[in-house]
Design an enzyme around this catalytic site. Structure first.
Site, short mmCIF file in Angstrom:
data_model
loop_
_atom_site.label_atom_id
_atom_site.label_comp_id
_atom_site.label_asym_id
_atom_site.label_seq_id
_atom_site.Cartn_x
_atom_site.Cartn_y
_atom_site.Cartn_z
N CYS A 204 0.88 -1.18 0.00
CA CYS A 204 0.00 0.00 0.00
C CYS A 204 0.91 1.22 0.00
CB CYS A 204 -0.87 0.01 1.25
SG CYS A 204 -1.90 -1.47 1.42
N GLY A 208 3.86 7.28 -1.25
CA GLY A 208 5.23 6.90 -1.56
C GLY A 208 6.26 7.31 -0.53
N CYS A 321 -1.31 4.01 10.88
CA CYS A 321 -1.17 5.30 11.57
C CYS A 321 -2.39 5.53 12.46
CB CYS A 321 -0.97 6.44 10.58
SG CYS A 321 -2.30 6.56 9.37
#
Ligand SMILES: C[S@@+](CC[C@H](N)C(=O)[O-])C[C@H]1O[C@@H](n2cnc3c(N)ncnc32)[C@H](O)[C@@H]1O
Length: 379
Positions: A204, A208, A321
């Site tokens: 995923c 980037g 996150c």
């Protein structure tokens, strides 16, 4: 009124808050073009940004501050003005005269009397001493379910400290190569620990951040993402940084790669994002109680589907996150129940122990909240 300093900045801030709170616009998308179109100087742009993000984060607290002095419903743009005014008075501690007159100057004539009266009452109330908040959810300005979830899962002290930290403007970190990336994400890349020559799959990868950081260490990195438009971001960021990442549009729940073809696979999965509320000012009002459970299922699917891509004795890393148990430990436990041969690998300081992995809460190191788990794969 237009002669009062800072009126244009307040006008813009009120318009942005109204668009975010009543029309559902995303704060990070709506604000930048509004600022670009304005002729505000650097200082006023900074003020608008602070007013918008601060008011949106603290909206529940600001609403309570003004609602005590409102006898009737007000139209939404007027509410936005009252919220921005209250934010300046209570959270920025701006002198009442400046905060009230500049906000009053920023609203249409017909509501100036009302806005002036309510904000003066708020100012008087604050002048009398600390605000007497009705409850912690209002004071910290989070939905009750979210406050309760943090307390249940992290204990009151860490919950309150995390949520308070996520009410502050975010710290901006720029990597040595110029890419802006939160330090929490950088901790994840370090935990993955790739070496030069490693074959790495980032399942995923968009936009980037981690893929380019891993490529910079000399690893050979494939960056995949389900959405073509997001893959373009990976390619653009890699090109900007002169970074060599092979970009592939691929659904990580059915990855089209050769089994056993990678030394390390990172699943930096889509998640509820509850560790990043500091950077995403409006997210706390959008996330729903069931979001974490729904995304935990997708995360497990992604990690399970990615496992075959890891070579024997290679490593798989799962990171998010967010800091909910359903994601993080819930997914890790479900995975190891399905795949008992996975060998948990340590995640060391500065991470807190969290199941067999690691956790950072936002106040631990002044970063986003993150969790990471690592396993060695044995076939
Ligand atoms: C947390 S972000 C990744 C951040 C990225 N690793 C970085 O460091 O910049 C999660 C990404 O997962 C992607 N995604 C969602 N569902 C996916 C799926 N089924 N397969 C692959 N990617 C997916 C989203 O498009 C999003 O870009």
């Amino acid at each position: 009124m237009s002669g009062v300093a800072g009126v244009a900045a307040r006008q813009l801030a009120i318009e942005a808050v109204d668009r975010i709170m009543s029309k559902g616009a995303y704060a990070n998308i709506v604000l930048a073009p509004m600022l670009d179109r304005s002729d505000l100087d650097e200082r006023d742009r900074g003020l608008v940004t602070e007013l918008v993000y601060g008011t949106v984060r603290n909206r529940r607290a600001c609403d309570w501050l003004v609602d005590r002095f409102l006898y009737d419903q007000v139209e939404l743009p007027v509410r936005a003005a009252l919220e921005v005014g209250a934010y300046q008075l209570v959270f920025l501690r701006q002198p009442p005269h400046a905060a009230v007159s500049s906000t009053v100057g920023a609203v249409p004539k017909k509501v100036r009397g009302l806005v002036n009266a309510v904000l003066r009452r708020v100012a008087d109330d604050v002048a009398d001493g600390p605000v007497d908040w009705p409850d912690l959810g209002t004071e910290l300005s989070y939905p009750d379910w979210l406050l309760q979830l943090f307390i249940d899962e992290h204990g009151t002290d860490d919950a309150v400290a995390s949520l308070r930290k996520m009410n502050e403007p975010p710290t901006v970190t720029v990597r040595a190569d110029g890419y802006v990336q939160n330090e929490g994400s950088q901790l994840v890349t370090t935990a993955v620990g790739v070496s030069p020559g490693d074959r790495v799959l980032d399942v995923c990868a968009a936009p980037g951040g981690k893929a380019t950081a891993m490529a910079a260490t000399g690893a050979w990195v494939v960056g995949a993402d389900r959405r073509r438009s997001r893959c373009r971001l990976v390619a653009a960021n890699a090109a900007d940084l002169g970074s060599d990442v092979a970009v592939v549009v691929a659904d990580g729940t059915a990855p089209p790669f050769r089994p056993g073809g990678f030394d390390k696979v990172l699943v930096d999965a889509p998640c509820s994002g509850l560790g990043t509320l500091r950077r995403r000012a409006d997210a706390r009002w959008r996330v729903e109680p069931e979001t974490a459970d729904r995304l935990a299922r997708l995360q497990l699917d992604l990690v399970v589907a990615s496992l075959p891509m890891v070579r024997d004795a290679g490593e798989i890393v799962y990171s998010v996150c967010t800091v909910t148990r359903a994601e993080t430990i819930g997914v890790a436990d479900a995975l190891t129940a399905l795949e008992p041969s996975l060998e948990p690998l340590p995640v060391s300081l500065p991470w807190r122990p969290w199941g067999t992995g690691g956790l950072v809460l936002p106040h631990d190191h002044d970063t986003d909240g993150m969790a990471v788990f690592r396993w060695r794969v044995h076939r």
